[in-house]
Structure formats: C-alpha cells, structure tokens
Motif scaffolding. Structure first.
Motif, short mmCIF file in Angstrom:
data_model
loop_
_atom_site.label_atom_id
_atom_site.label_comp_id
_atom_site.label_asym_id
_atom_site.label_seq_id
_atom_site.Cartn_x
_atom_site.Cartn_y
_atom_site.Cartn_z
N PHE A 167 -71.52 -47.89 -90.02
CA PHE A 167 -72.61 -48.64 -90.63
C PHE A 167 -73.92 -47.98 -90.26
CE2 PHE A 167 -71.36 -50.58 -86.65
CZ PHE A 167 -72.53 -50.82 -85.96
N GLN A 168 -74.96 -48.24 -91.04
CA GLN A 168 -76.28 -47.67 -90.80
C GLN A 168 -77.30 -48.78 -90.60
OE1 GLN A 168 -75.62 -44.09 -93.97
NE2 GLN A 168 -77.68 -44.32 -93.18
N VAL A 169 -78.25 -48.52 -89.70
CA VAL A 169 -79.35 -49.44 -89.45
C VAL A 169 -80.63 -48.63 -89.40
CG1 VAL A 169 -80.35 -51.12 -87.86
CG2 VAL A 169 -77.86 -51.02 -88.16
N SER A 170 -81.62 -49.02 -90.19
CA SER A 170 -82.88 -48.28 -90.26
C SER A 170 -84.07 -49.20 -90.04
CB SER A 170 -83.02 -47.60 -91.63
OG SER A 170 -81.95 -46.70 -91.87
N LEU A 171 -85.10 -48.65 -89.45
CA LEU A 171 -86.37 -49.35 -89.27
C LEU A 171 -87.47 -48.31 -89.19
CD1 LEU A 171 -87.96 -51.97 -88.81
CD2 LEU A 171 -87.53 -51.68 -86.34
N ASP A 172 -88.39 -48.35 -90.16
CA ASP A 172 -89.48 -47.37 -90.23
C ASP A 172 -88.90 -45.95 -90.21
OD1 ASP A 172 -91.32 -49.45 -90.37
OD2 ASP A 172 -91.49 -49.56 -88.20
N LEU A 195 -82.91 -52.28 -82.07
CA LEU A 195 -83.79 -51.23 -82.58
C LEU A 195 -85.22 -51.73 -82.67
CD1 LEU A 195 -84.34 -48.47 -83.76
CD2 LEU A 195 -83.51 -49.31 -85.99
N ASP A 196 -85.40 -52.95 -83.11
CA ASP A 196 -86.74 -53.53 -83.17
C ASP A 196 -87.35 -53.61 -81.76
OD1 ASP A 196 -88.88 -55.01 -84.70
OD2 ASP A 196 -88.32 -56.54 -83.25
N GLU A 197 -86.52 -53.98 -80.79
CA GLU A 197 -87.01 -54.04 -79.40
C GLU A 197 -87.43 -52.66 -78.91
OE1 GLU A 197 -85.38 -55.12 -74.89
OE2 GLU A 197 -84.19 -55.68 -76.64
N CYS A 198 -86.59 -51.67 -79.17
CA CYS A 198 -86.90 -50.29 -78.75
C CYS A 198 -88.22 -49.82 -79.32
CB CYS A 198 -85.81 -49.34 -79.25
SG CYS A 198 -84.44 -49.12 -78.16
N ARG A 199 -88.36 -49.96 -80.62
CA ARG A 199 -89.56 -49.46 -81.27
C ARG A 199 -90.80 -50.22 -80.79
NH1 ARG A 199 -89.32 -45.82 -85.18
NH2 ARG A 199 -91.40 -46.51 -85.82
N SER A 200 -90.65 -51.52 -80.55
CA SER A 200 -91.78 -52.29 -80.06
C SER A 200 -92.22 -51.82 -78.67
CB SER A 200 -91.41 -53.78 -80.00
OG SER A 200 -91.18 -54.30 -81.29
N VAL A 201 -91.25 -51.55 -77.80
CA VAL A 201 -91.56 -51.08 -76.45
C VAL A 201 -92.33 -49.76 -76.52
CG1 VAL A 201 -90.54 -50.08 -74.36
CG2 VAL A 201 -89.69 -52.26 -75.25
N ILE A 202 -91.82 -48.82 -77.31
CA ILE A 202 -92.41 -47.48 -77.35
C ILE A 202 -93.78 -47.49 -78.05
CG2 ILE A 202 -92.13 -45.13 -78.26
CD1 ILE A 202 -89.06 -45.58 -77.90
N THR A 203 -93.88 -48.16 -79.19
CA THR A 203 -95.16 -48.17 -79.91
C THR A 203 -96.24 -48.92 -79.12
OG1 THR A 203 -94.43 -50.10 -81.21
CG2 THR A 203 -94.10 -47.93 -82.18
N SER A 204 -95.86 -50.00 -78.47
CA SER A 204 -96.84 -50.74 -77.65
C SER A 204 -97.33 -49.89 -76.49
CB SER A 204 -96.21 -52.03 -77.12
OG SER A 204 -95.89 -52.91 -78.16
N TYR A 205 -96.41 -49.14 -75.89
CA TYR A 205 -96.80 -48.30 -74.75
C TYR A 205 -97.74 -47.17 -75.22
CZ TYR A 205 -96.60 -45.74 -70.40
OH TYR A 205 -96.96 -45.12 -69.22
N ILE A 206 -97.45 -46.60 -76.37
CA ILE A 206 -98.30 -45.51 -76.88
C ILE A 206 -99.70 -46.03 -77.22
CG2 ILE A 206 -98.62 -43.89 -78.80
CD1 ILE A 206 -95.59 -43.46 -78.77
N ARG A 207 -99.76 -47.24 -77.75
CA ARG A 207 -101.09 -47.81 -78.06
C ARG A 207 -101.97 -47.89 -76.82
NH1 ARG A 207 -98.43 -51.16 -81.95
NH2 ARG A 207 -98.09 -52.80 -80.37
#
Length: 241
Positions: A19-24, A44-56
């Motif tokens: 199966f495939q799962v995509s986000l952005d 995946l949503d949790e992962c991306r939130s952690v990384i994007t928030s940290y980069i901000r």
C-alpha cells in the motif's frame, strides 16, 4: 517535481501486502502483513509536523550542508538526524527520508512482525525470511540487475541510495547509485549522500568505498556508475533476472 516511481510496479514481497501513503512531498511505498494505511498516515503526519516545526524555529537545520552541533532538547527524530549527519559528515537533512521511514517503521512493528518501507529509494526493512532488495540505478545497464540479499538476523536495517543522475535529491557526485547499509536507516541515508558526493567519475568508486569504510555504523556499501560497480562490507550481492 514528482518523478514516477515505476520500479514499484515490479516489487512484491512474498507474504506481504502493498500500500502507499503520501503527504505533501513524502510518498511511502509499504509492504506489511496487513494494511496499515490509516496508522501510517497518522505517523507520517506526526513526522512531518516534528521536522517542519523544528525547521521553522531552527532554519539552519533545514539548509546547512555540513554537520551542526547536537540539540539535546530536540525531538528524538531530530536528534537522530543530527547524530547521523555528524557521523557521515553531511547536513542533517541528508538523512530525512531514512529518518521518516525508520520512525514510522519502528512504530508499525508493534502491529506487524515484518515491514518494508521505501521512501524515495531509502528502505527500512524488518523481515522474518531471507529477501532480496534490487538496486535501481537509473540508465546504468546494471540497474535492476543487481540485488542485496537481506537476512532476517540482520534486520531491522536501513538500505539507502543516493544518486547524482536519478531523482530530485541533492548530490555533488555522478554515481547512478550509491547505496549504504546500516542498522540505522537514518545513518544509511546520510551515509549514502556522503558516499555519492565522493563519486564524481568511475575511477572514484574506490574513493567512495573508502568513505563508507570510515563512517561508523555503516556495514556495507555498493556504488554503480555506468557499467562499473564496486562493493564493500558485510553484504551479499545477487544477480537478478
């Protein structure tokens, strides 16, 4: 820009469903004992939130091409990227695809005894039987013809590839495929980038393998450029039909 991943159509692991799962920008191809799409989407949503928030709040983390001092207050996922970048001598984001695959994979192991997650050429794998992982190397005549034998006792593991000729990832080298293997998928991803940066021509394959040998935690490497290939480490290669 999205590049069709046609190689996925030729991959089906025995005993697992796909199966495939995509986000952005993240597009995961997953094989497990059962369909875990919903759980994967949450992770995946949790992962991306952690990384994007940290980069901000720490923009340099997202742009620097060399190691940065460890932030001990950061999320465990981010700290793992810091650690991998320091070992491989590259920027923290060099390990992001492997980090996402590993973070999700280790969480999903509570729900399935076997899992394979491919994130843009970076693979996190936990298997109960011996499996083969093919190496995709773009237009090289060796692409799809060489595989790695993965023994269950050597997993969980990361098998990650960097390329100077395939895909959107930044590489300063010309390798069609620079593959690194490690118990840490995050480190394998960062190491693949470091190895690939070293291989600027076929004669530099040996330099790339030397780079791999000097990255603590990397157990093997494979480099393909055109018709030439080099390999090092605790790995078993197989010719694929």
């Amino acid at each position: 820009m999205y590049e069709p991943r046609n190689y996925r159509q030729r991959v089906q692991a025995r005993g697992l469903i796909s199966f495939q799962v995509s986000l952005d920008e993240t597009d995961l191809f997953i094989q497990a004992r059962t369909d875990l799409s919903r759980q994967t989407a949450v992770l995946l949503d949790e992962c991306r939130s952690v990384i994007t928030s940290y980069i901000r709040s720490n923009p340099e983390f997202g742009s620097c091409l060399s190691p940065l001092p460890l932030d001990r207050q950061a999320h465990a996922l981010v700290r793992e990227m810091y650690s991998a970048s320091q070992k491989a001598g590259v920027g923290p984001m060099a390990g992001v695809a492997g980090a996402v695959a590993e973070f999700i994979g280790r969480r999903l192991l509570a729900m399935t005894p076997e899992i394979i997650i491919e994130n843009g050429g970076d693979v996190f794998i936990k298997t109960s039987i011996t499996r083969q992982v093919a190496i995709y190397a773009g237009n090289s005549p060796l692409s799809g013809k060489i595989g790695l034998v993965v023994m269950p006792e050597n997993t969980p593991a990361g098998i990650c590839a960097s390329s100077g000729t395939v895909g959107p990832s930044l590489s300063f080298g010309k390798a069609d495929a620079a593959v690194a293997i490690s118990p840490s998928c995050t480190l394998a991803d960062a190491a693949a980038t470091a190895i690939g940066n070293t291989v600027t021509c076929p004669d530099a394959i040996a330099d790339g393998l030397d780079r791999a040998k000097n990255i603590e935690g990397v157990s093997g490497a494979v480099i393909i450029i055109g018709e030439r290939m080099g390999a090092w480490g605790n790995i078993e290669l197989i010719r694929l039909d």
